[in-house]
Structures are given as C-alpha cells and as structure tokens.
Design a protein around this motif. Structure first.
Motif, mmCIF file in Angstrom:
data_model
loop_
_atom_site.group_PDB
_atom_site.id
_atom_site.type_symbol
_atom_site.label_atom_id
_atom_site.label_comp_id
_atom_site.label_asym_id
_atom_site.label_seq_id
_atom_site.Cartn_x
_atom_site.Cartn_y
_atom_site.Cartn_z
ATOM 1 N N PRO A 4 0.841 -1.199 0.000
ATOM 2 C CA PRO A 4 0.000 0.000 0.000
ATOM 3 C C PRO A 4 0.876 1.250 0.000
ATOM 4 O O PRO A 4 1.992 1.247 0.507
ATOM 5 C CB PRO A 4 -0.797 -0.119 1.301
ATOM 6 N N LEU A 5 0.360 2.334 -0.593
ATOM 7 C CA LEU A 5 1.142 3.548 -0.778
ATOM 8 C C LEU A 5 0.333 4.752 -0.317
ATOM 9 O O LEU A 5 -0.809 4.929 -0.726
ATOM 10 C CB LEU A 5 1.498 3.701 -2.260
ATOM 11 N N SER A 6 0.926 5.580 0.534
ATOM 12 C CA SER A 6 0.280 6.802 1.005
ATOM 13 C C SER A 6 0.623 7.941 0.051
ATOM 14 O O SER A 6 1.792 8.159 -0.263
ATOM 15 C CB SER A 6 0.762 7.131 2.420
ATOM 16 N N VAL A 7 -0.407 8.661 -0.418
ATOM 17 C CA VAL A 7 -0.228 9.745 -1.373
ATOM 18 C C VAL A 7 -1.117 10.915 -0.966
ATOM 19 O O VAL A 7 -2.262 10.712 -0.571
ATOM 20 C CB VAL A 7 -0.622 9.306 -2.806
ATOM 21 N N GLU A 8 -0.578 12.128 -1.050
ATOM 22 C CA GLU A 8 -1.400 13.320 -0.865
ATOM 23 C C GLU A 8 -1.825 13.797 -2.246
ATOM 24 O O GLU A 8 -0.989 14.010 -3.123
ATOM 25 C CB GLU A 8 -0.618 14.419 -0.161
ATOM 26 N N VAL A 9 -3.133 13.937 -2.448
ATOM 27 C CA VAL A 9 -3.680 14.406 -3.716
ATOM 28 C C VAL A 9 -4.303 15.769 -3.451
ATOM 29 O O VAL A 9 -5.126 15.909 -2.549
ATOM 30 C CB VAL A 9 -4.725 13.419 -4.279
ATOM 31 N N GLU A 10 -3.901 16.770 -4.229
ATOM 32 C CA GLU A 10 -4.387 18.133 -4.028
ATOM 33 C C GLU A 10 -4.957 18.669 -5.334
ATOM 34 O O GLU A 10 -4.356 18.514 -6.395
ATOM 35 C CB GLU A 10 -3.234 19.019 -3.569
ATOM 36 N N HIS A 25 -6.613 15.663 -0.225
ATOM 37 C CA HIS A 25 -7.019 14.323 0.163
ATOM 38 C C HIS A 25 -5.755 13.540 0.518
ATOM 39 O O HIS A 25 -4.833 13.463 -0.292
ATOM 40 C CB HIS A 25 -7.708 13.588 -0.995
ATOM 41 N N GLN A 26 -5.707 12.983 1.699
ATOM 42 C CA GLN A 26 -4.618 12.064 2.055
ATOM 43 C C GLN A 26 -5.178 10.665 1.858
ATOM 44 O O GLN A 26 -6.124 10.280 2.535
ATOM 45 C CB GLN A 26 -4.183 12.272 3.511
ATOM 46 N N VAL A 27 -4.647 9.926 0.890
ATOM 47 C CA VAL A 27 -5.196 8.614 0.560
ATOM 48 C C VAL A 27 -4.124 7.543 0.707
ATOM 49 O O VAL A 27 -2.932 7.809 0.587
ATOM 50 C CB VAL A 27 -5.786 8.579 -0.871
ATOM 51 N N THR A 28 -4.576 6.345 0.989
ATOM 52 C CA THR A 28 -3.695 5.182 0.986
ATOM 53 C C THR A 28 -4.170 4.266 -0.125
ATOM 54 O O THR A 28 -5.290 3.751 -0.084
ATOM 55 C CB THR A 28 -3.724 4.453 2.339
ATOM 56 N N LEU A 29 -3.321 4.127 -1.124
ATOM 57 C CA LEU A 29 -3.644 3.259 -2.250
ATOM 58 C C LEU A 29 -3.412 1.820 -1.829
ATOM 59 O O LEU A 29 -2.411 1.510 -1.190
ATOM 60 C CB LEU A 29 -2.771 3.619 -3.446
ATOM 61 N N GLU A 34 0.917 -4.935 -9.626
ATOM 62 C CA GLU A 34 1.863 -4.041 -10.303
ATOM 63 C C GLU A 34 2.114 -2.808 -9.443
ATOM 64 O O GLU A 34 1.245 -2.399 -8.683
ATOM 65 C CB GLU A 34 1.282 -3.605 -11.653
ATOM 66 N N PRO A 35 3.282 -2.184 -9.562
ATOM 67 C CA PRO A 35 3.517 -0.918 -8.843
ATOM 68 C C PRO A 35 2.528 0.147 -9.316
ATOM 69 O O PRO A 35 2.073 0.124 -10.453
ATOM 70 C CB PRO A 35 4.939 -0.530 -9.241
ATOM 71 N N TRP A 36 2.228 1.110 -8.458
ATOM 72 C CA TRP A 36 1.331 2.204 -8.811
ATOM 73 C C TRP A 36 2.031 3.148 -9.777
ATOM 74 O O TRP A 36 3.138 3.596 -9.527
ATOM 75 C CB TRP A 36 0.913 2.978 -7.560
ATOM 76 N N ASP A 37 1.383 3.442 -10.903
ATOM 77 C CA ASP A 37 1.869 4.465 -11.819
ATOM 78 C C ASP A 37 0.788 5.532 -11.958
ATOM 79 O O ASP A 37 -0.298 5.419 -11.389
ATOM 80 C CB ASP A 37 2.291 3.885 -13.171
ATOM 81 N N ILE A 38 1.079 6.577 -12.691
ATOM 82 C CA ILE A 38 0.150 7.697 -12.818
ATOM 83 C C ILE A 38 -1.167 7.255 -13.447
ATOM 84 O O ILE A 38 -2.239 7.657 -13.000
ATOM 85 C CB ILE A 38 0.780 8.840 -13.641
ATOM 86 N N ARG A 39 -1.117 6.443 -14.463
ATOM 87 C CA ARG A 39 -2.343 5.992 -15.129
ATOM 88 C C ARG A 39 -3.244 5.254 -14.136
ATOM 89 O O ARG A 39 -4.440 5.521 -14.060
ATOM 90 C CB ARG A 39 -2.002 5.102 -16.313
ATOM 91 N N ASN A 40 -2.668 4.339 -13.349
ATOM 92 C CA ASN A 40 -3.468 3.612 -12.347
ATOM 93 C C ASN A 40 -4.016 4.564 -11.296
ATOM 94 O O ASN A 40 -5.148 4.413 -10.838
ATOM 95 C CB ASN A 40 -2.627 2.540 -11.656
ATOM 96 N N SER A 95 6.129 11.100 1.292
ATOM 97 C CA SER A 95 5.250 10.374 0.394
ATOM 98 C C SER A 95 4.984 11.272 -0.799
ATOM 99 O O SER A 95 5.097 12.493 -0.699
ATOM 100 C CB SER A 95 3.946 9.994 1.103
ATOM 101 N N PRO A 96 4.652 10.689 -1.960
ATOM 102 C CA PRO A 96 4.426 11.515 -3.137
ATOM 103 C C PRO A 96 3.252 12.468 -2.932
ATOM 104 O O PRO A 96 2.273 12.136 -2.273
ATOM 105 C CB PRO A 96 4.101 10.512 -4.237
ATOM 106 N N THR A 97 3.352 13.649 -3.502
ATOM 107 C CA THR A 97 2.259 14.611 -3.513
ATOM 108 C C THR A 97 1.881 14.852 -4.960
ATOM 109 O O THR A 97 2.731 15.190 -5.782
ATOM 110 C CB THR A 97 2.679 15.951 -2.872
ATOM 111 N N LEU A 98 0.622 14.628 -5.275
ATOM 112 C CA LEU A 98 0.112 14.835 -6.622
ATOM 113 C C LEU A 98 -0.794 16.052 -6.587
ATOM 114 O O LEU A 98 -1.739 16.103 -5.806
ATOM 115 C CB LEU A 98 -0.671 13.603 -7.082
ATOM 116 N N ARG A 99 -0.504 17.067 -7.396
ATOM 117 C CA ARG A 99 -1.342 18.261 -7.482
ATOM 118 C C ARG A 99 -1.934 18.336 -8.878
ATOM 119 O O ARG A 99 -1.221 18.198 -9.865
ATOM 120 C CB ARG A 99 -0.519 19.516 -7.199
#
Length: 122
Positions: A4-10, A25-29, A34-40, A95-99
């Motif tokens: 599982p991967l913790s990611v902040e999505v803004e 949003h603080q989410v746990t994927l 397969e590893p998480w990529d941007i498309r997933n 952890s990665p931050t996606l904006r």
C-alpha cells in the motif's frame, strides 16, 4: 506485490469543484500486483474521489487538456518522458504529492473551463 502507498492528492484552480470542493485528500492506495503508476492513480482517483462530471477531468487514459499535473512540485510530463513513472519511489521520509490544477483559460463566452461563470476585465 506492491505494498500500500500513502499519497497526498491536491486539487486547485477550480479542479476541486469536481471533488465536492475538497482541495486536499490524504489517501492510501491499496496493495496490488503491479507498482502504482500515474495511469493507475488517475483511474483510482476517478473511481474513488471524483464526484461529478468526469468528462471535465479525464480524457482517454489521461487528464484532459488544461489540467496541470505536478508530482512533488515537478511537471509530470517532464518526469515521465514517455516511460511509466512509478509512484513508489519517493524521496526518503516523504510520500508523493500529486497536485492537479486547472489552467486559467476562460472560453469566449465568459465561462471558465469547468462550466462556471467568470468575469472578464473591461
């Protein structure tokens, strides 16, 4: 199997309106084969966070034109460069931050690209 991967999505610049007005949003994927990529991640965001009008967020297998995607404050197109980019390799102790930000490009009829009225300078 990827852990599982913790990611902040803004979301900002109006994009948050598609997500009930919630900017961060603080989410746990969940773990997956397969590893998480941007498309997933975009598919996961669409299924789990998006509340309305998916046509204003997704186009094909990517975000629609006019949405700027930043990963740890870097433009994702510069990071990816035509290759899969895995989210599971963040810098140590972070952890990665996606904006996802809407570009400020109103159309000719006084509507912003999210379909809301905008005022124009005279």
């Amino acid at each position: 199997m990827a852990a599982p991967l913790s990611v902040e999505v803004e979301f900002g610049g109006g994009a948050e309106l598609l997500f009930d007005g919630v900017k961060k949003h603080q989410v746990t994927l969940p773990g997956q084969e397969e590893p998480w990529d941007i498309r997933n991640l975009l598919v996961w965001i669409t299924k789990n966070l998006l509340k309305e009008r998916p046509e204003l967020f997704i186009q094909g297998d990517s975000v629609r034109p006019g949405i700027l995607v930043l990963i740890n404050d870097a433009d994702w197109e510069l990071l990816v460069m035509g290759k899969p980019w895995w989210l599971g390799n963040p810098p140590p102790h972070s952890s990665p931050t996606l904006r996802l930000l809407e570009s400020p490009t109103p159309d000719e009829e006084g509507m912003d690209s999210w379909g809301h009225g905008s005022t124009r300078p005279s």
